[in-house]
Design an enzyme around this catalytic site. Structure first.
Site, PDB file in Angstrom:
ATOM      1  CG  HIS A   1      -1.962  -0.973   1.316  1.00 25.63           C
ATOM      2  ND1 HIS A   1      -2.121  -1.798   2.410  1.00 25.63           N
ATOM      3  CD2 HIS A   1      -2.938  -1.316   0.446  1.00 25.63           C
ATOM      4  CE1 HIS A   1      -3.150  -2.602   2.210  1.00 25.63           C
ATOM      5  NE2 HIS A   1      -3.672  -2.327   1.023  1.00 25.63           N
TER       6      HIS A   1
ATOM      7  CE  LYS B   1     -13.245  -6.230   4.611  1.00 21.41           C
ATOM      8  NZ  LYS B   1     -12.446  -5.363   3.762  1.00 21.41           N
TER       9      LYS B   1
ATOM     10  NE  ARG C   1      -2.961  -8.133  -4.097  1.00 16.90           N
ATOM     11  CZ  ARG C   1      -3.643  -8.685  -3.134  1.00 16.90           C
ATOM     12  NH1 ARG C   1      -3.046  -9.104  -2.061  1.00 16.90           N
ATOM     13  NH2 ARG C   1      -4.940  -8.853  -3.235  1.00 16.90           N
TER      14      ARG C   1
ATOM     15  CB  SER D   1      -4.838  -6.245   4.430  1.00 15.17           C
ATOM     16  OG  SER D   1      -4.237  -5.016   4.119  1.00 15.17           O
TER      17      SER D   1
END
Length: 153
Positions: free
Chosen positions: A17, A41, A90, A128
């Site tokens: 990040h 979440k 990614r 993460s």
């Protein structure tokens, strides 16, 4: 003024990040790191802790601002006057997801351009989610998160 929003949960922020933010800095006058709060979440770190960590990393970057937000990212972009959204990818699956979001955002707010930066090859495995799993199992995450974050974790 060219303002870009870099949205995410940053739970926790990783070196990947940080790399995206640092590589984006020359492109914009200001980058707002938007820490999205999603009540549905299950977060590992509190919103306050995530904000504190991110602020500690960018404390010396006058062009970086950190804010938390709830609701649609595109609404937050509008609120802060961002006309760019920065995203890092990614993999091909990241690209497909980000493409779909960018197209929906473009429909909802035509003035916002999404800028996608490819992750550096050495960071493609870092996420993460993986860092959280390592933390939950008392592993060493020092090679995956910024050194400033370690004192908080």
């Amino acid at each position: 003024m060219k303002i870009a929003l870099f949205p995410g949960s940053f739970d926790p922020i990783t070196i990947a990040h940080v790399d995206i933010v640092e590589r984006s800095l020359p492109l914009f006058d200001k980058i707002v790191i938007g820490i999205g709060l999603n009540s549905s979440k299950q977060n590992f770190l509190s919103a306050e802790k995530r904000e504190e960590i991110v602020k500690s990393i960018f404390v010396n970057d006058a062009n970086v601002e950190i804010q938390t937000y709830q609701g649609l990212t595109i609404d937050f972009a509008k609120k802060i006057g961002a006309t760019y959204m920065v995203r890092g990818i990614r993999s091909a699956s990241d690209f497909e997801y980000e493409r779909a979001i960018a197209q929906i955002n473009k429909t909802m707010m035509p003035d916002v351009e999404t800028i996608i930066l490819l992750s550096r090859p050495e960071y493609t495995a870092i996420s993460s989610t993986i860092v959280r799993d390592i933390l939950r199992n008392n592993g060493d995450v020092s090679q995956f998160v910024p050194k400033e974050a370690l004192t908080f974790l």
